[in-house]
Design an enzyme around this catalytic site. Structure first.
Site: not given
Length: 345
Positions: A55, A121
């Site tokens: 990701s 993230k």
């Protein structure tokens, strides 16, 4: 004299074993204290994480190992994640580790306990920001047409939206060592954050559109509540993030990614390809592959893209993983020496 000396000669006493027992006990206690201190340091000051998913490609690649500064934002009680006092708040563009919201987890995943799930993230929105995401088609030089999700933000009190000024850049060698077939075929861009630039990937997919109206209208502008942050992965088409499950509370943000201290390319998804650069340039259908006995020795049958085998290991047993690692993975891995020591931005 011989008789008397024999009678009065003292019999030597056996040596006491107590000092040995005391020494062993002291060593055990010392070792226990060291273990406790190491784990206390790990839980409150500097943690070590590995990257198992794609990701955050290409900033963080599958197989990267990184140190996380857990005192960057808060000091937490050792062996727990309870915040004792706050030091600072995340900045726009920081790469953070955090406890994901319950809405981000699968049925068998947990936010707490020994096997608690933690995410990594990038912060793209701060408390009070209004976030707008506009989707549009862009024709790129290297990847043809992509479906780009332009992220814009309007700071609290401001009147106009600002973007992160994305611009396409040549793929170069940045995608030549990815253990992710889909990511090797996406377009490479740079976005501007305060004081630095970083890479993002965009492709033709638009797999986040179905989620955007579930809790927030990003199409027209969505305001981030106080004490919460919006996070996204740099691999935009392959990131399960705030677009799908909402914002992250400040108290759930655990630390800031600091540095990559080691990096391994296991080639779990790309083992059949002879050259990573050719794979990135020509694609998985055209790039040259191994075949025959060479392929059988190099790849487990489930890792071969050209077959129709399932290429996911969610149901793989622990013994199966050990066998696959010993038979295939250890002999084909490579170390990404150029990534070791890279400061994360």
């Amino acid at each position: 004299m011989g008789l008397f000396s024999s009678i009065f000669k003292s019999t030597p006493k056996p040596e006491s074993k107590e000092p040995e027992k005391e020494g062993a006990a002291a060593s055990g206690i010392s070792f226990g204290i060291i273990v406790v201190l190491v784990f206390a340091f790990k839980s409150s000051i500097l943690d070590a994480n590995n990257i198992p998913s794609g990701s955050m490609i290409p900033t963080l690649k599958i197989g990267d190992f990184l140190f996380v500064n857990k005192m960057r934002y808060s000091f937490r009680m050792p062996f727990t994640e309870k915040e004792l006092f706050r030091i600072d708040d995340p900045k726009r563009g920081d790469i953070v580790t955090f406890i994901p919201p319950a809405t981000a987890l699968g049925q068998e995943e947990s936010r707490s306990g020994i096997f608690a799930k933690r995410f990594v993230k990038r912060v793209v929105g701060l408390p009070g920001d209004t976030i707008r995401i506009t989707r549009k088609f862009i024709d790129t030089k290297d990847r043809g047409r992509v479906h780009f999700a332009l992220v814009e933000y309007k700071e609290k009190g401001a009147t106009e939206f600002r973007s992160y000024e994305p611009k396409e850049v040549p793929i170069g060698k940045e995608l030549s060592d990815l253990d992710n077939l889909e990511a090797t075929q996406r377009a490479l861009f740079k976005e501007v954050k305060p004081g630095f630039e970083h890479y993002i990937l965009e492709g033709f997919e638009d797999d986040r559109r179905a989620h955007i109206f579930e809790y927030c209208d990003f199409l027209h502008g969505c305001e981030i509540p106080e004490g919460q942050y919006m996070v996204m992965g740099d691999n935009r088409d392959d990131s399960h993030d705030s677009r799908a499950w909402g914002f992250v509370k400040r108290e759930d943000i655990l630390g800031k990614a600091l540095i990559i201290y080691f990096s391994i390319d296991w080639k779990d998804s790309t083992c059949e390809y002879k050259d990573g650069q050719e794979l990135a340039e020509k694609g998985p259908e055209i790039a040259e592959r191994y075949d025959g006995e060479t392929l059988e020795k190099r790849c487990h049958y489930s890792e071969v893209f050209s077959s129709h085998n399932a290429r996911y290991y969610g149901d793989e047993s622990r013994f199966g993983w050990i066998e696959r690692t010993l038979r295939y993975r250890l002999w084909r891995l490579s170390v990404r020496f150029d990534r070791i020591g890279r400061i994360l931005q």
